[in-house]
Design an enzyme around this catalytic site. Structure first.
Site, PDB file in Angstrom:
ATOM      1  N   LYS A  52      19.775 -38.524 -14.897  1.00  0.00           N
ATOM      2  CA  LYS A  52      19.411 -37.184 -15.286  1.00  0.00           C
ATOM      3  C   LYS A  52      20.295 -36.163 -15.894  1.00  0.00           C
ATOM      4  O   LYS A  52      20.358 -35.733 -16.907  1.00  0.00           O
ATOM      5  CB  LYS A  52      18.373 -36.602 -14.466  1.00  0.00           C
ATOM      6  CG  LYS A  52      16.971 -37.544 -13.905  1.00  0.00           C
ATOM      7  CD  LYS A  52      15.985 -36.443 -13.364  1.00  0.00           C
ATOM      8  CE  LYS A  52      16.636 -36.126 -12.139  1.00  0.00           C
ATOM      9  NZ  LYS A  52      16.875 -36.977 -10.886  1.00  0.00           N
TER      10      LYS A  52
ATOM     11  N   ARG B 174       7.153 -31.690  -8.736  1.00  0.00           N
ATOM     12  CA  ARG B 174       7.340 -32.704  -7.852  1.00  0.00           C
ATOM     13  C   ARG B 174       6.042 -33.110  -7.271  1.00  0.00           C
ATOM     14  O   ARG B 174       5.758 -34.075  -6.480  1.00  0.00           O
ATOM     15  CB  ARG B 174       8.230 -32.300  -6.797  1.00  0.00           C
ATOM     16  CG  ARG B 174       9.610 -32.024  -7.204  1.00  0.00           C
ATOM     17  CD  ARG B 174      10.463 -31.456  -6.061  1.00  0.00           C
ATOM     18  NE  ARG B 174      11.956 -31.297  -6.654  1.00  0.00           N
ATOM     19  CZ  ARG B 174      13.037 -31.960  -6.265  1.00  0.00           C
ATOM     20  NH1 ARG B 174      12.997 -32.956  -5.326  1.00  0.00           N
ATOM     21  NH2 ARG B 174      13.961 -31.670  -6.634  1.00  0.00           N
TER      22      ARG B 174
ATOM     23  N   ARG C  83      29.194 -40.580  -7.260  1.00  0.00           N
ATOM     24  CA  ARG C  83      28.842 -39.614  -8.128  1.00  0.00           C
ATOM     25  C   ARG C  83      29.903 -38.301  -7.825  1.00  0.00           C
ATOM     26  O   ARG C  83      29.941 -38.011  -6.930  1.00  0.00           O
ATOM     27  CB  ARG C  83      27.513 -39.105  -8.071  1.00  0.00           C
ATOM     28  CG  ARG C  83      27.197 -38.026  -8.750  1.00  0.00           C
ATOM     29  CD  ARG C  83      25.524 -37.896  -9.115  1.00  0.00           C
ATOM     30  NE  ARG C  83      25.001 -37.508  -7.821  1.00  0.00           N
ATOM     31  CZ  ARG C  83      23.460 -37.290  -7.584  1.00  0.00           C
ATOM     32  NH1 ARG C  83      22.916 -37.356  -8.819  1.00  0.00           N
ATOM     33  NH2 ARG C  83      23.035 -36.723  -6.610  1.00  0.00           N
TER      34      ARG C  83
ATOM     35  N   ARG D  11      28.752 -34.419  -3.500  1.00  0.00           N
ATOM     36  CA  ARG D  11      27.829 -33.743  -2.418  1.00  0.00           C
ATOM     37  C   ARG D  11      27.910 -34.475  -1.347  1.00  0.00           C
ATOM     38  O   ARG D  11      28.206 -35.689  -1.062  1.00  0.00           O
ATOM     39  CB  ARG D  11      26.327 -34.026  -3.114  1.00  0.00           C
ATOM     40  CG  ARG D  11      26.098 -32.948  -4.202  1.00  0.00           C
ATOM     41  CD  ARG D  11      24.717 -33.341  -4.819  1.00  0.00           C
ATOM     42  NE  ARG D  11      23.812 -33.485  -4.034  1.00  0.00           N
ATOM     43  CZ  ARG D  11      22.357 -33.381  -4.346  1.00  0.00           C
ATOM     44  NH1 ARG D  11      21.957 -32.848  -5.537  1.00  0.00           N
ATOM     45  NH2 ARG D  11      21.516 -33.652  -3.358  1.00  0.00           N
TER      46      ARG D  11
ATOM     47  N   ARG E  96      16.274 -39.745   0.998  1.00  0.00           N
ATOM     48  CA  ARG E  96      15.966 -38.952  -0.420  1.00  0.00           C
ATOM     49  C   ARG E  96      14.984 -39.731  -1.133  1.00  0.00           C
ATOM     50  O   ARG E  96      14.114 -39.230  -1.865  1.00  0.00           O
ATOM     51  CB  ARG E  96      17.021 -38.452  -1.016  1.00  0.00           C
ATOM     52  CG  ARG E  96      17.849 -37.460  -0.375  1.00  0.00           C
ATOM     53  CD  ARG E  96      19.125 -37.276  -0.910  1.00  0.00           C
ATOM     54  NE  ARG E  96      19.298 -36.666  -2.269  1.00  0.00           N
ATOM     55  CZ  ARG E  96      20.333 -36.649  -3.052  1.00  0.00           C
ATOM     56  NH1 ARG E  96      21.459 -37.320  -2.435  1.00  0.00           N
ATOM     57  NH2 ARG E  96      20.283 -36.242  -4.451  1.00  0.00           N
TER      58      ARG E  96
END
Length: 274
Positions: free
Chosen positions: A55, A131, A170, A203, A214
């Site tokens: 995304k 969500r 990432r 992160r 997650r």
């Protein structure tokens, strides 16, 4: 049937078609005048996908091509709190007490952005909201009241096991949300944002154990939302396991098909052949 009646019916259809075309132009955000009388297609969409699906790579490309705003709701919430707006103060009070920011506050924040953010005049990409189906319903109510109904709910789909390699490499530029990957999409200079030259971060929850937790939450929440948008007819799935450029081509195909098939309300309701 007399010729006179046939002529009257044709005249009525012609008037209806002219009116429909006018309304379609408004719905599509077509703007006449200016240099060459050009037009612009507005994008009003939700971008869904699990963490690491891409995304953060695709949203900036959509934003640039269609000159729309990218509303990543997590970033938007933090910005509202930092700016100490009325909504930000309400949200901070709830978060400080360990609660979850209500759907009403989130929808109102989105509405505020759509009303005040100049980038949103050509449309928007919503990232991270809704969500739940309850949030989707509240969002639809707000957008319908503004005559800005969603055009697309696009879900980037990828198998969980493929996400591990992606997520653990990432890199993120905190202030813009731009994402890179050590292997698949590295910055030009190590650990440095290509645009600003500012440092990138990784992160703390971008590790395999945290990712699996997650993903469980994501799938539990997102499946009903996907079903909701399937029923409304605006859902599309895109194979996000491909290279970013291939995913981008798939997205463009969806947008371009919408512009072609959206052509005429009269043809969609069976009153005119296209």
């Amino acid at each position: 049937m007399s010729q006179e009646l046939v002529d009257k019916l044709k005249s009525t259809v012609d008037k209806l078609e002219a009116r429909v075309e006018e309304l379609e132009s408004r719905l599509k955000g077509e703007v006449s005048g200016g240099q060459g009388g050009g037009k612009s297609e507005s994008i009003r969409m939700i971008l869904m996908g699990p963490p690491g699906a891409g995304k953060g790579t695709q949203a900036p490309w959509i934003k640039e091509k269609y000159s729309c705003c990218h509303l990543a709701t997590g970033d938007m919430l933090r910005a509202q709190v930092a700016a100490k707006t009325q909504l930000g103060r309400e949200a901070k009070k709830i978060m400080d007490q360990g609660g979850l920011v209500s759907d009403d506050i989130m929808v109102e924040m989105i509405k505020s952005e759509l009303d005040s953010n100049k980038e949103c005049k050509n449309g928007f990409i919503l990232d991270g909201f809704p969500r739940t189906t309850a949030q989707a319903e509240k969002l639809d109510e707000m957008l319908q009241a503004k005559s800005q109904n969603l055009k697309h709910a696009i879900e980037l789909q990828i198998k969980d096991d493929l996400l591990v390699a992606r997520i653990t490499g990432r890199l993120i530029h905190p202030s813009s949300g731009r994402t890179y990957h050590k292997q698949f999409n590295p910055p030009k200079k190590d650990m440095t944002d290509d645009v600003t030259g500012e440092p990138l971060i990784q992160r703390s929850d971008d590790n395999e154990d945290a990712l699996k937790k997650r993903l469980v939450t994501y799938h539990k929440q997102t499946a009903p939302v996907s079903d909701y948008y399937r029923k409304t007819g605006i859902w599309s799935g895109v194979d996000a396991s491909k290279q970013p450029g291939e995913v981008w081509k798939s997205l463009l195909g969806i947008f371009e098909q919408d512009q072609k098939s959206g052509g005429s309300l009269m043809s969609r309701i069976g009153l005119r052949s296209s």
